[in-house]
Every structure is written in C-alpha cells, then in structure tokens.
Design a protein around this motif. Structure first.
Motif, short mmCIF file in Angstrom:
data_model
loop_
_atom_site.label_atom_id
_atom_site.label_comp_id
_atom_site.label_asym_id
_atom_site.label_seq_id
_atom_site.Cartn_x
_atom_site.Cartn_y
_atom_site.Cartn_z
N ASP A 210 -87.72 -18.29 66.97
CA ASP A 210 -86.49 -18.26 67.73
C ASP A 210 -86.81 -18.08 69.21
O ASP A 210 -87.47 -17.13 69.61
CB ASP A 210 -85.64 -17.09 67.22
CG ASP A 210 -84.29 -16.99 67.89
OD1 ASP A 210 -84.03 -17.72 68.85
OD2 ASP A 210 -83.48 -16.16 67.43
N CYS B 99 -81.94 -17.19 63.35
CA CYS B 99 -82.04 -18.57 63.82
C CYS B 99 -82.73 -19.42 62.75
O CYS B 99 -83.61 -18.93 62.04
CB CYS B 99 -82.83 -18.59 65.13
SG CYS B 99 -83.36 -20.21 65.68
N TRP C 28 -74.17 -17.85 66.66
CA TRP C 28 -75.24 -18.83 66.47
C TRP C 28 -74.97 -19.58 65.18
O TRP C 28 -74.12 -19.19 64.39
CB TRP C 28 -76.57 -18.08 66.46
CG TRP C 28 -77.83 -18.90 66.50
CD1 TRP C 28 -78.86 -18.82 65.61
CD2 TRP C 28 -78.22 -19.86 67.47
NE1 TRP C 28 -79.86 -19.68 65.98
CE2 TRP C 28 -79.50 -20.33 67.11
CE3 TRP C 28 -77.60 -20.38 68.60
CZ2 TRP C 28 -80.18 -21.30 67.85
CZ3 TRP C 28 -78.28 -21.34 69.34
CH2 TRP C 28 -79.54 -21.78 68.97
N ARG D 105 -85.00 -21.40 63.09
CA ARG D 105 -86.43 -21.49 63.39
C ARG D 105 -87.17 -20.19 63.06
O ARG D 105 -88.35 -20.06 63.34
CB ARG D 105 -86.65 -21.90 64.84
CG ARG D 105 -86.10 -23.29 65.13
CD ARG D 105 -86.36 -23.73 66.55
NE ARG D 105 -85.70 -24.99 66.82
CZ ARG D 105 -86.27 -26.18 66.75
NH1 ARG D 105 -87.54 -26.27 66.39
NH2 ARG D 105 -85.60 -27.28 67.01
N LYS E 210 -79.23 -19.16 59.88
CA LYS E 210 -80.61 -19.44 59.48
C LYS E 210 -80.79 -20.81 58.86
O LYS E 210 -81.87 -21.38 58.91
CB LYS E 210 -81.09 -18.38 58.50
CG LYS E 210 -81.21 -17.00 59.11
CD LYS E 210 -81.90 -16.05 58.16
CE LYS E 210 -81.11 -15.83 56.91
NZ LYS E 210 -81.76 -14.88 55.99
N THR F 209 -84.04 -12.31 62.55
CA THR F 209 -84.27 -13.67 62.06
C THR F 209 -82.95 -14.36 61.74
O THR F 209 -82.67 -14.72 60.60
CB THR F 209 -85.17 -13.66 60.82
OG1 THR F 209 -84.55 -12.83 59.81
CG2 THR F 209 -86.54 -13.11 61.14
N ARG G 18 -80.60 -21.40 74.22
CA ARG G 18 -80.96 -20.12 73.58
C ARG G 18 -82.06 -19.43 74.38
O ARG G 18 -82.03 -18.22 74.57
CB ARG G 18 -81.44 -20.41 72.16
CG ARG G 18 -81.91 -19.22 71.37
CD ARG G 18 -80.78 -18.49 70.71
NE ARG G 18 -81.25 -17.54 69.71
CZ ARG G 18 -80.47 -16.68 69.10
NH1 ARG G 18 -79.18 -16.62 69.38
NH2 ARG G 18 -80.94 -15.86 68.19
N GLN H 48 -81.51 -25.19 71.68
CA GLN H 48 -82.69 -24.33 71.66
C GLN H 48 -83.08 -23.97 73.09
O GLN H 48 -83.52 -22.84 73.38
CB GLN H 48 -83.85 -25.03 70.96
CG GLN H 48 -83.65 -25.17 69.45
CD GLN H 48 -83.73 -23.84 68.73
OE1 GLN H 48 -84.38 -22.91 69.18
NE2 GLN H 48 -83.05 -23.75 67.60
N SER I 160 -87.59 -17.41 56.69
CA SER I 160 -87.69 -17.27 58.13
C SER I 160 -88.83 -16.35 58.56
O SER I 160 -89.25 -16.37 59.71
CB SER I 160 -86.38 -16.74 58.71
OG SER I 160 -86.02 -15.52 58.11
#
Length: 376
Positions: free
Chosen positions: A90, A84, A238, A86, A241, A82, A226, A223, A115
């Motif tokens: 992710d 990212c 990256w 999102r 979070k 986790t 990614r 995104q 997350s």
C-alpha cells in the motif's frame, strides 16, 4: 454468470445477536497463558529498535483501532493497516515498504489473508522476531511466529499497552519519512496538457479542510493519489482489499445521504468513471454535493501497463479508451462539469467547486504512468 438473490424479509429484519456477541466477548478474561505470552510480546516490542505493527482492517476500527493507535504511538510508529488490494505494498506506507525486512520485531494482528502473504519469510522481519495475535479459528500461517496468542484483539492490545514501559529502544531514523519526489519518476510532463497524478494530489492536499472526507477509487491513477495523500489526517474511504473499482461515486452519495456536513472529494480514473457516472443524476436529484476528480489517461491503465510489460508495445489489446469529456456527461446528468489541463486551473476549480451545492466533476487529462507500487 451467477445470480444471487437475498430475501427481502431477511434483509429488512433486525437482530440483537451481534450486540450480545460483542458484550460477551468484552466480558471474557484472558487466561494466565495468554497474559504471559502478551507480556513477553510487550517486552519484545519495548526492546525493538525497528518495530513494525501490521493489522487487518477490523483491528483498526472502533475501540480496537483507538487502542492500536495508542500502542503504536507509544512505540513511535504508525500502524500498517492492510486495507488496500496491494496489501503490504500500500503506497500509504511508501516510506517503510522497502524496510519491512529490516524490522527486528513485527507485531502482526489477524493476518489470515493474502494481503500479508501469510507471514512470508521475505515479507517482514527477515532476521527479526514475529509476534502474532490471532482470533480462534484463523488458519495457521506458513511462517511459524516467535510468539503467538489466540485472543480477542481489544483485550490483547489493552494488555500490551499496560505492560509496555515508558521508554522504548526505537531508532530515531526508523520512522523518518522518505520524500515522495523520489518515486515520481519524472513528474514534469513533456505534454503540457497532461498532469502528473502527484500534481493532482498536491492540489487536493492544499485544498483540504479538517472536516473533508476523501473517497478514492481503484486503479493506477488512484495509487499515485494514495501516495500523495498518505499523510492527511482526514477520513479516507478506499476500495478495499479485493480491489474492486467503480464504487467511488455511489460511496460519495452514501456519505451525503448519511448526513455528513463537510465537503466530499472523490478521486477516480476514467475506467472507474465508466461504472456509475450516471449516478450524478441521483446526486443532482437529491441535492447531494461532492467534487469528483477524474484522472483521464484514456485507457484501462492497469491492464494496459501489464500488457506492455508482458507482450510489448505492439501487443496492447482493447485497453485504450477515448479521451472522453466526462465533465460534459456530468453536466448532462444535472451536475456541473469542468475540464482543466494545468495545476493552476485545477486549484481554481477545486476552490470553486467544493463550496458548491451540486455535484461537480473535474475532468483532468493525466500522464499514463504506471502505479508507483512498482517503484518501491
């Protein structure tokens, strides 16, 4: 507005406290109760047909990270990290996102942050078992796990690996990849001067060499990148979070200053480029080469799409930008600049810029399409 000042003597001081803490942690022993719970977890993972392993970033780095990957390799899956903004959405894990609820056994390592949704009932293993490894002091999750243990992550992973049998019950189709074309939502542009982000990801994928480092900024455009680069073995940096944007160019300078001898590819949107584009002067002055690809859709795409979705096409407010020529700005700061409008030219520009001894910016007009996170 808040101003925070950190004393210079504090920032410059050295300390051995962290090292002592790490040594003491490694010297600890698991209790009988911890070992018993971890053994039951290993059994549950071995019996699972659709396991998933979710870990916070700190559990995926260093020695713990190697152990995590050894465990998931034995299970026949990849860990979901986790890292990212999102969270579990992710796009690196696009194939498995929709299937989180189908998992019959989810091992979650250190999920005490937004997350993972604090183990939301609908997020993972809806009808399955949840196994939780937490450090002492982490808050209680809203969903009560079937098995939980508060123990150091590294030692817990060692114990799980030692107790995991040679064969598992995983379904052969569980880790099967889903084609990313299904998420493209029409990757052929009606405007020949705008590329789909997945076309840019494909060009980067083709150009990558083993020692290359990829740095991704935030935003809708990245995104897509990614998603398109989710299976590369290269090291990827990256934006973290919390989702802050604009740091990719300084990160590239940091990679070069740290002595990385391989090539560095930076991907960012035009909104992100507005933060630290002037650092091309720094990179040029110190001779730190990298290739930056700016996906230029002439807008703050995340906010623009949210405004359209909530208020309609006539209510988008202050979220568009000029189709600026960031390549010319980079050249003005002492680097090199290229402007491309098709995939062939992009591939050529990458092959020309990556061996170069100066920082280079490739400005690419892209389709203003929403993040694929809304499609999975």
């Amino acid at each position: 507005p808040v101003h925070v000042t950190l004393p210079a003597d504090t920032l410059m001081a050295s300390s051995t406290v962290l090292q002592r803490i790490q040594i003491e942690a490694l010297a600890e022993n698991l209790t009988t109760q911890q070992r018993s719970t971890l053994t039951r977890m290993a059994t549950a993972l071995a019996e699972a047909e659709r396991p998933v392993v979710i870990a916070r970033p700190s559990a995926a780095r260093g020695e713990a990270g190697m152990l995590l990957r050894e465990l998931t390799s034995r299970l026949g899956i990849e860990p979901v990290v986790t890292e990212c903004p999102r969270g579990l959405s992710d796009l690196k894990y696009a194939e498995i996102i929709k299937r989180y609820p189908e998992s019959d056994c989810a091992l979650v390592i250190g999920p005490a942050d937004f997350s993972v949704g604090f183990l939301n009932e609908n997020a993972i293993a809806t009808a399955g078992r949840v196994l939780l490894i937490d450090d002492d002091g982490d808050p209680e999750p809203s969903r009560k796990p079937n098995l939980s243990v508060a123990a150091p992550v590294g030692m817990s992973l060692v114990h799980l690996i030692e107790r995991l049998p040679g064969s598992t019950s995983i379904e052969s189709t569980w880790a099967a990849q889903w084609p990313i074309e299904a998420l493209a939502n029409g990757s052929t542009s009606s405007e020949p001067l705008e590329l789909h982000p997945l076309q840019i990801a494909a060009a980067i994928h083709e150009a990558l060499q083993p020692e290359d480092i990829v740095i991704l900024d935030g935003g809708e455009f990245c995104q897509w990148i990614r998603l398109g680069l989710r299976d590369i073995p290269n090291r990827v940096f990256w934006n973290g979070k919390l989702g802050a944007i604009g740091g990719a160019i300084p990160m590239a300078i940091g990679v070069g200053a740290a002595g990385h001898e391989g090539r560095v590819i930076v991907v960012l949107g035009d909104g992100s480029a507005g933060y630290h584009l002037s650092e091309f002067e720094t990179a040029s002055r110190y001779g730190l080469p990298f290739t930056a690809i700016v996906g230029n859709d002439a807008r703050w795409a995340a906010e623009w799409h949210q405004q359209l979705a909530r208020y309609g096409n006539d209510r988008a407010f202050e979220t568009t930008l000029l189709p600026a020529r960031y390549d010319r700005a980079a050249a003005g700061f002492g680097g090199a600049g290229m402007h491309v409008t098709d995939a062939i030219a992009l591939a050529y520009s990458l092959s020309a810029s990556l061996p170069a001894a100066q920082p280079t910016l490739i400005n690419v007009p892209v389709l203003p399409i929403r993040s694929p996170a809304v499609l999975v």
